[in-house]
Design an enzyme around this catalytic site. Sequence first.
Site, PDB file in Angstrom:
ATOM      1  N   PRO A   1       0.782  -1.224   0.000  1.00 32.15           N
ATOM      2  CA  PRO A   1       0.000   0.000   0.000  1.00 32.15           C
ATOM      3  C   PRO A   1       0.817   1.278   0.000  1.00 32.15           C
ATOM      4  O   PRO A   1       1.628   1.506   0.890  1.00 32.15           O
ATOM      5  CB  PRO A   1      -0.814  -0.093   1.292  1.00 32.15           C
ATOM      6  CG  PRO A   1      -0.278  -1.240   2.062  1.00 32.15           C
ATOM      7  CD  PRO A   1       0.913  -1.758   1.353  1.00 32.15           C
ATOM      8  N   GLU A   2       0.601   2.085  -1.008  1.00 35.85           N
ATOM      9  CA  GLU A   2       1.010   3.480  -0.975  1.00 35.85           C
ATOM     10  C   GLU A   2      -0.276   4.284  -1.124  1.00 35.85           C
ATOM     11  O   GLU A   2      -1.363   3.721  -0.981  1.00 35.85           O
ATOM     12  CB  GLU A   2       2.032   3.774  -2.075  1.00 35.85           C
ATOM     13  CG  GLU A   2       3.290   2.928  -1.894  1.00 35.85           C
ATOM     14  CD  GLU A   2       4.454   3.369  -2.759  1.00 35.85           C
ATOM     15  OE1 GLU A   2       4.498   4.541  -3.154  1.00 35.85           O
ATOM     16  OE2 GLU A   2       5.328   2.522  -3.025  1.00 35.85           O
TER      17      GLU A   2
ATOM     18  N   LYS B   1      -0.965   7.834   3.866  1.00 36.91           N
ATOM     19  CA  LYS B   1      -1.240   6.403   3.958  1.00 36.91           C
ATOM     20  C   LYS B   1      -2.047   6.068   5.203  1.00 36.91           C
ATOM     21  O   LYS B   1      -2.246   4.893   5.508  1.00 36.91           O
ATOM     22  CB  LYS B   1       0.070   5.615   3.975  1.00 36.91           C
ATOM     23  CG  LYS B   1       0.994   5.927   2.808  1.00 36.91           C
ATOM     24  CD  LYS B   1       2.345   5.280   3.005  1.00 36.91           C
ATOM     25  CE  LYS B   1       3.392   5.914   2.109  1.00 36.91           C
ATOM     26  NZ  LYS B   1       4.756   5.478   2.463  1.00 36.91           N
TER      27      LYS B   1
ATOM     28  N   ARG C   1      15.957   2.819   1.576  1.00 34.42           N
ATOM     29  CA  ARG C   1      15.100   1.912   0.812  1.00 34.42           C
ATOM     30  C   ARG C   1      15.749   1.518  -0.500  1.00 34.42           C
ATOM     31  O   ARG C   1      16.538   2.269  -1.083  1.00 34.42           O
ATOM     32  CB  ARG C   1      13.747   2.569   0.497  1.00 34.42           C
ATOM     33  CG  ARG C   1      13.054   3.226   1.638  1.00 34.42           C
ATOM     34  CD  ARG C   1      12.740   2.306   2.776  1.00 34.42           C
ATOM     35  NE  ARG C   1      11.790   1.271   2.386  1.00 34.42           N
ATOM     36  CZ  ARG C   1      11.308   0.373   3.218  1.00 34.42           C
ATOM     37  NH1 ARG C   1      11.667   0.382   4.484  1.00 34.42           N
ATOM     38  NH2 ARG C   1      10.462  -0.535   2.807  1.00 34.42           N
TER      39      ARG C   1
END
Length: 267
Positions: free
Chosen positions: A2-3, A59, A256
């Site tokens: 999920p973004e 989010k 990341r």
Amino acid sequence: MPELPEVENARSVIARAALDREVVDVDDHDTWVCRPHPPGEIRAALVGRRLTVAHRRGKSMWCETSGDGPVLGIHLGMSGKIVVADPDGTEVDGGDYWERGRAPGDFRYSRFALTFADGGRLMLVDPRRLGRIRLDPPIELLGPDATEITPAQFRAMLGRGTAPVKARLLDQHAIAGIGNLLADDILWRARMHPGKPVDDLSADEVAALLRATRYAIRTSVAGGGVHTLEIVRMRGPDARCPRDGTPMSHGTYGGRSTWFCPLDQRL
DNA sequence: TATAGTGTTATCGG
DNA sequence: ACCGATAACACTAT
């Protein structure tokens, strides 16, 4: 998973299928997902109430509840998904990404659930348990939502310092909703190196970055998820830049995994 | 069996 | 105290 686009989809699932239904039971036994609430606390706060409105910023989601009840905060983490099911367990809405091949009603990774008066359920299905449910979440700590941020806010968000631009895009206190995949697509579209220090950005580069942000979010929301982004589909060992065919570079920025085109994404 | 992973946050060092 | 980097969190898919 999920973004921002996936979370917006989850919010619309709740708005479509879970509002104005009386809650008769709550499964809040997962003390990790429901921290800091002890088991039964969320249940006691919600039984007898209804969800009335579903909101989203970045989010994070939250639902208002009837009768002056608490706000129910919902975060999907890395692997969370909202599923609404009929009394017999048939999935009504929410998709089945993590539950392929299961029998109807077998929601093995349900970590939190509301049961409604007719037996239907709303579930947080989350194999990795990095999602989170809490009462009265601190939404005010988030930056402006990425779909609504103004040029002035965007400029202020970038701020100063030596942080790589990708790290700043991922900082939910600065701008809410951009995740690792969206960030890579935004930087690729803006032809900007993910490690470029925010101190070094010109006004033109900031403007280009905002244009790329808006484009990437608009197209991925319309497409139904970040998977539809051009650059995301290119990830992997044989990835090549869709613009020029150059093999993509792989590295770590903002902590990341990052893919970028070494030819046109320059420092 | 070993590794990477789409998110957040506590903690550490400068 | 501020800023940035890193590890940790829990677990599955490959």
